[in-house]
Write a protein that holds these residues in place. Structure first.
Motif, PDB file in Angstrom:
ATOM      1  N   ARG A  14       0.975  -0.969  -0.424  1.00  0.00           N
ATOM      2  CA  ARG A  14       0.223   0.124   0.274  1.00  0.00           C
ATOM      3  C   ARG A  14       1.120   1.070   0.113  1.00  0.00           C
ATOM      4  O   ARG A  14       1.966   1.677   1.119  1.00  0.00           O
ATOM      5  N   GLY A  15       0.663   2.154  -0.639  1.00  0.00           N
ATOM      6  CA  GLY A  15       1.557   3.020  -0.762  1.00  0.00           C
ATOM      7  C   GLY A  15       0.730   4.508  -0.952  1.00  0.00           C
ATOM      8  O   GLY A  15      -0.560   4.950  -1.770  1.00  0.00           O
ATOM      9  N   ILE A  16       0.661   5.868  -1.263  1.00  0.00           N
ATOM     10  CA  ILE A  16       0.816   6.955  -1.780  1.00  0.00           C
ATOM     11  C   ILE A  16       1.857   7.886  -2.823  1.00  0.00           C
ATOM     12  O   ILE A  16       2.824   7.603  -2.700  1.00  0.00           O
ATOM     13  N   ALA A  17       1.422   8.601  -3.058  1.00  0.00           N
ATOM     14  CA  ALA A  17       1.710   9.129  -3.969  1.00  0.00           C
ATOM     15  C   ALA A  17       1.204  10.728  -4.553  1.00  0.00           C
ATOM     16  O   ALA A  17       0.200  11.165  -4.010  1.00  0.00           O
ATOM     17  N   LEU A  18       2.107  12.247  -4.911  1.00  0.00           N
ATOM     18  CA  LEU A  18       1.922  12.690  -4.905  1.00  0.00           C
ATOM     19  C   LEU A  18       1.106  13.816  -4.431  1.00  0.00           C
ATOM     20  O   LEU A  18       0.082  14.436  -3.963  1.00  0.00           O
ATOM     21  N   GLY A  19       1.891  13.647  -2.640  1.00  0.00           N
ATOM     22  CA  GLY A  19       1.712  14.079  -1.481  1.00  0.00           C
ATOM     23  C   GLY A  19       0.344  14.292  -0.349  1.00  0.00           C
ATOM     24  O   GLY A  19      -0.545  14.777  -0.373  1.00  0.00           O
ATOM     25  N   GLY A  20       0.430  12.665  -0.797  1.00  0.00           N
ATOM     26  CA  GLY A  20      -1.116  11.802  -0.580  1.00  0.00           C
ATOM     27  C   GLY A  20      -2.262  12.080  -1.620  1.00  0.00           C
ATOM     28  O   GLY A  20      -3.201  11.637  -1.067  1.00  0.00           O
ATOM     29  N   LYS A  21      -2.354  12.714  -3.010  1.00  0.00           N
ATOM     30  CA  LYS A  21      -3.291  12.845  -3.196  1.00  0.00           C
ATOM     31  C   LYS A  21      -3.783  11.614  -4.134  1.00  0.00           C
ATOM     32  O   LYS A  21      -4.064  11.770  -4.828  1.00  0.00           O
ATOM     33  N   VAL A  22      -3.031  10.739  -3.974  1.00  0.00           N
ATOM     34  CA  VAL A  22      -2.819   9.199  -5.073  1.00  0.00           C
ATOM     35  C   VAL A  22      -2.619   8.134  -3.812  1.00  0.00           C
ATOM     36  O   VAL A  22      -1.490   8.555  -3.094  1.00  0.00           O
ATOM     37  N   ARG A  23      -3.608   7.126  -3.846  1.00  0.00           N
ATOM     38  CA  ARG A  23      -3.346   6.065  -3.276  1.00  0.00           C
ATOM     39  C   ARG A  23      -3.204   4.864  -4.089  1.00  0.00           C
ATOM     40  O   ARG A  23      -4.030   4.978  -5.367  1.00  0.00           O
ATOM     41  N   ALA A  24      -2.336   3.661  -4.117  1.00  0.00           N
ATOM     42  CA  ALA A  24      -2.155   2.976  -4.251  1.00  0.00           C
ATOM     43  C   ALA A  24      -1.647   1.698  -3.912  1.00  0.00           C
ATOM     44  O   ALA A  24      -0.772   1.630  -3.266  1.00  0.00           O
ATOM     45  N   PHE A  25      -2.004   0.250  -4.383  1.00  0.00           N
ATOM     46  CA  PHE A  25      -1.783  -1.114  -4.151  1.00  0.00           C
ATOM     47  C   PHE A  25      -1.089  -1.621  -5.225  1.00  0.00           C
ATOM     48  O   PHE A  25      -1.701  -1.003  -6.490  1.00  0.00           O
ATOM     49  N   ALA A  26      -0.236  -2.485  -4.354  1.00  0.00           N
ATOM     50  CA  ALA A  26      -0.371  -3.197  -6.106  1.00  0.00           C
ATOM     51  C   ALA A  26       0.412  -4.504  -5.395  1.00  0.00           C
ATOM     52  O   ALA A  26       0.099  -4.849  -4.138  1.00  0.00           O
ATOM     53  N   ILE A  27       0.301  -5.995  -5.515  1.00  0.00           N
ATOM     54  CA  ILE A  27       0.293  -7.323  -5.587  1.00  0.00           C
ATOM     55  C   ILE A  27       0.307  -8.306  -6.551  1.00  0.00           C
ATOM     56  O   ILE A  27       0.174  -7.703  -7.671  1.00  0.00           O
ATOM     57  N   ARG A  28       1.207  -9.359  -5.732  1.00  0.00           N
ATOM     58  CA  ARG A  28       1.914 -10.487  -6.623  1.00  0.00           C
ATOM     59  C   ARG A  28       1.488 -11.209  -6.139  1.00  0.00           C
ATOM     60  O   ARG A  28       1.298 -11.976  -4.689  1.00  0.00           O
ATOM     61  N   SER A  29       0.153 -12.306  -6.274  1.00  0.00           N
ATOM     62  CA  SER A  29      -0.940 -13.137  -5.897  1.00  0.00           C
ATOM     63  C   SER A  29      -0.390 -14.409  -6.623  1.00  0.00           C
ATOM     64  O   SER A  29      -1.696 -15.450  -6.819  1.00  0.00           O
ATOM     65  N   THR A  30       1.131 -14.703  -6.810  1.00  0.00           N
ATOM     66  CA  THR A  30       0.829 -16.343  -7.744  1.00  0.00           C
ATOM     67  C   THR A  30       0.677 -17.286  -7.641  1.00  0.00           C
ATOM     68  O   THR A  30       0.019 -18.839  -7.933  1.00  0.00           O
ATOM     69  N   HIS A  31       0.914 -17.659  -6.275  1.00  0.00           N
ATOM     70  CA  HIS A  31       1.091 -18.305  -5.130  1.00  0.00           C
ATOM     71  C   HIS A  31      -0.039 -18.921  -5.151  1.00  0.00           C
ATOM     72  O   HIS A  31      -1.063 -20.081  -4.581  1.00  0.00           O
TER      73      HIS A  31
END
Length: 298
Positions: A14-31
């Motif tokens: 879970r991350g943020i960008a542009l001074g908290g104006k973007v909320r971002a999630f990324a996943i690796r779900s292979t297993h």
């Protein structure tokens, strides 16, 4: 294809960008997706559809707190029937598809025809148990059946959060999952038109998420491909987990009542209960059922 991905653990960031104006999630779900495939014996197109749903559910689970949990249901008019995925804030995910033995010819782009399997008529339902008296329920019509667009539409319409959902599952010739993963980028108030345009441009030129993950791209780097200043705030494990147990199944059998249990003992002499979500089989012989019946009477 030599699969380097199976040495990497499943994670959601879970991350943020542009001074908290973007909320971002990324996943690796292979297993996660591979375990679901093995448990349900899904064929490639069904694996991709179920895997995309499980992957999205896991990222939405990362948006929850504490004991909160959610269920995604995709009910389309395609041959796989309903897809269901459960997830919670602890990274525990499970799911199934009504008809696992579905594999269609590739679509016009040479990809697995997920839209053909899901169907283009129907609804996406999201049920969230947030510990309140009543669960939150949201639903939107299926707009493409590819699922990424459908979950994007859900966030925009039901949660009023402009979002981009990119999800993918790459299946090998032996039907196993080579790689699975995805991202959710959410735009919060305060962004300028230029910033929004830049994000949209980045997403539109991004290679398929499975290509990037198969090349070994880390999740933080994946987010930075979309928003260069993305910072990861939290990393969590993700795994297939089903809380079903023999004790829970016993309770379910007991709830049938004395008449139903007696019929079961007299007519079948045993019971086999298969969990929808994980495929585990729980077998009860005549003696087991008689013990449950005695307890139901007490």
């Amino acid at each position: 294809m030599e699969n380097q991905q199976h040495t990497k653990p499943d994670l959601v960031v879970r991350g943020i960008a542009l001074g908290g104006k973007v909320r971002a999630f990324a996943i690796r779900s292979t297993h996660l997706v591979e375990e679901a495939r093995q448990r349900h014996d899904t064929w490639p197109t069904a694996t991709a559809a179920m895997g995309r749903t499980l992957t999205t559910a896991a990222m939405m689970g990362a948006m929850l707190k504490g004991e909160e949990k959610l269920t995604l249901q995709v009910k389309g008019d395609g041959p796989i029937g309903q897809i269901v995925a459960d997830a919670n804030a602890k990274g525990e995910v499970r799911g199934y598809v009504d008809h696992p033995h579905v594999h269609l010819p590739s679509n016009a782009m040479g990809k697995l025809d997920v839209a053909g399997a899901v169907g283009t008529e129907g609804f996406v339902y999201v049920i969230k148990d947030l510990g309140l008296k009543d669960p939150y329920r949201g639903s939107v019509p299926i707009i493409s059946g590819e699922l990424g667009e459908d979950f994007t539409y859900y966030f925009a319409k039901s949660e009023q959060t402009p979002s981009a959902v990119g999800i993918g599952v790459l299946v090998d010739t032996d039907n196993s999952v080579i790689v699975a993963g995805g991202f959710i980028i959410q735009l919060l108030p305060g962004l300028t038109d230029a910033e929004i345009d830049q994000i949209e441009q980045s997403i539109s030129t991004l290679p398929p998420v499975t290509t990037l993950l198969a090349e070994g791209l880390e999740l933080e780097e994946l987010l930075r491909r979309v928003v260069p200043d993305a910072q990861v705030m939290e990393t969590s494990d993700v795994r297939f987990y089903c809380p079903c147990s023999r004790e829970r199944v016993e309770q379910t059998l007991m709830s049938l009542g004395e008449y139903e249990l007696t019929q079961l003992i007299e007519e079948d002499g045993q019971a086999e209960v298969v969990c929808h979500f994980c495929g585990e089989k729980h077998l009860f012989n005549r003696q087991d059922l008689e013990s449950i019946l005695a307890e139901a009477k007490s």
